[in-house]
Design a protein around this motif. Sequence first.
Motif, PDB file in Angstrom:
ATOM      1  N   THR A  21       0.808  -1.226   0.000  1.00  0.00           N
ATOM      2  CA  THR A  21       0.000   0.000   0.000  1.00  0.00           C
ATOM      3  C   THR A  21       0.837   1.270   0.000  1.00  0.00           C
ATOM      4  OG1 THR A  21      -1.412  -1.298   1.483  1.00  0.00           O
ATOM      5  CG2 THR A  21      -2.119   0.926   0.973  1.00  0.00           C
ATOM      6  N   THR A  22       1.877   1.333   0.818  1.00  0.00           N
ATOM      7  CA  THR A  22       2.619   2.583   0.948  1.00  0.00           C
ATOM      8  C   THR A  22       3.310   2.980  -0.350  1.00  0.00           C
ATOM      9  OG1 THR A  22       4.292   1.207   2.032  1.00  0.00           O
ATOM     10  CG2 THR A  22       3.002   2.636   3.434  1.00  0.00           C
ATOM     11  N   SER A  29      -2.484   4.752   1.928  1.00  0.00           N
ATOM     12  CA  SER A  29      -1.524   4.470   3.001  1.00  0.00           C
ATOM     13  C   SER A  29      -1.464   5.622   4.006  1.00  0.00           C
ATOM     14  CB  SER A  29      -0.135   4.198   2.426  1.00  0.00           C
ATOM     15  OG  SER A  29       0.441   5.370   1.885  1.00  0.00           O
ATOM     16  N   ILE A  32      -3.893   4.722   6.495  1.00  0.00           N
ATOM     17  CA  ILE A  32      -3.392   3.630   7.333  1.00  0.00           C
ATOM     18  C   ILE A  32      -2.424   4.167   8.368  1.00  0.00           C
ATOM     19  CG2 ILE A  32      -1.988   1.527   7.340  1.00  0.00           C
ATOM     20  CD1 ILE A  32      -3.174   0.830   4.627  1.00  0.00           C
ATOM     21  N   VAL A  52       4.722  -1.067   4.246  1.00  0.00           N
ATOM     22  CA  VAL A  52       3.517  -1.122   5.077  1.00  0.00           C
ATOM     23  C   VAL A  52       3.616  -2.259   6.091  1.00  0.00           C
ATOM     24  CG1 VAL A  52       2.122  -2.601   3.545  1.00  0.00           C
ATOM     25  CG2 VAL A  52       0.999  -0.945   5.039  1.00  0.00           C
TER      26      VAL A  52
END
Length: 525
Positions: A21-22, A29, A32, A52
């Motif tokens: 995701t990052t 992200s 998150i 992540v």
Amino acid sequence: MTNSINEIGEAEVILAIGSNTTEQHPLVSHQIIKAVKKGTKLIVADPRKTQVAKLAGLYMSLKPGSDVALLNGMMNYIISEGLYDKQFVETRTEGFEELKKAVSDCTPQKASEITGIPVGDIISAAKTYAGSKKSSIIYCMGVTQHVTGVDNVMSCANLAMLTGNVGKPSTGVNPLRGQSNVQGACDMGGLPNVFTGYQAVNNDELRQKFEKVWGVTLSPKPGFTATQMIECAADGRLKAMYIMGENPMVSDPDSNHTEHALKKLEFLVVQDIFLTETAKLAHVVLPGVSPAEKDGTFSNTERRVQRIRKAIDPIGNSRPDWQIICELSRQMGYKMDYASPEEIMKEIAKLTPSYGGITYSRLENGGLAWPCPTTEHPGTPYLHKDKFARGLGKFMPITYKQPAELPDGEYPFMLTTGRTGFHYHTGTMTRRVPILDREVPGSYVEISKSDATKLGIRNGAMTKVSSRRGQIVVKAKVVDTIQEGLVFIPFHFAEAAANRLTAANLDPVAKIPEYKVCAVKLERN
């Protein structure tokens, strides 16, 4: 996504599975990271310890292709310990007994044997996820790009329904789309079996609605998927292709076979903004335009329809895609004479219930998430409140199946593919940006320190990677973030394309290739 991006920041538990995701979805992200800082428990399941994963309170390094075993193992424990949401299961779902039977043999111990994840971590993940009323599942192509991709997605849905984590804010099953406006393309019927808004072509009533507006007779027979088209071209059933904004010579599996198929076509048209590897094979290239040169809408991963506005006039002889399509249609005998993208949007709203209330004037004040059936409707931030579209949510009994190709004596390593944070898809745009190309100028293979030592491969050494379909030579990147026996190659680089190695094994339902698992061998070059 069943839920919206901003809701992720308010989740109590986030299970991110098969999602880097990052690096690939920075706006998601951000939510998150925001959630973790507030105390949200983050669980990450991924074969690689990505950025992540380093944020996670619990990181589970699972073997590629074992997602169903992990999810079934979690559900087995949740059911056996009575941790599931009994009221939700009884009032909102059907098929629970079938699900219970399907996961009964997949104990955490059995799941551990298949996935390589310690038993205690599987149990901890199950307890943490089931113990919250605001648990959110996030997944990406690490879940879908398998021969069991549909099974993997259904298993995510099973887990969410089992624990009552759907139909409420900050919960749900939330796929992150892999390309800009891929959600919009699907919404607009860019699939072989549906019209706009996922209205089935073989439904007589729905099809006749489109026939009346368009003044034509439409076939009730679904067409081929993109991957099926390549096979049909290869065996001569398909004579011509029209490819828009796609570069299958780099993005499709088994690139050598893809090249053979495209070259066998009698006529290939490619419409794109650059002369891609695929466009170089075309008989005719039609110059499209970038988002900065056109008006229209994009629909993002949370179902939000947003306006894009032309910043500059099209360069040279390029034209917006809709104008090219209209002109081609006229030349082929069907008068398609829309005056503007807004006029097209009005027809979309007329024919598509989920887009019925979306207009350009309303989008001036920001995006709207479908379903948005009327011009008074505010849009839908999350789906399945109070009831599912089909009435009761249906549990699907799924059992674990192995990937189509596993390592053996000749090809002892498992290859998984993906992206880097600096390049996008086949690199058609990002590799033309000097600052991005400087960061990651070419391909590489990630290999564990222990495997590199055994093979005598040093960091940075040129390494030959071979599969049953082809071979490439890339730099070795020796890391401590990948499992022994597993290697990773990004797929952005045409000169050393990872997809020369991958196999064209497909999910039997969605026909998506198994990009995430194939067998390879490594040699010092």
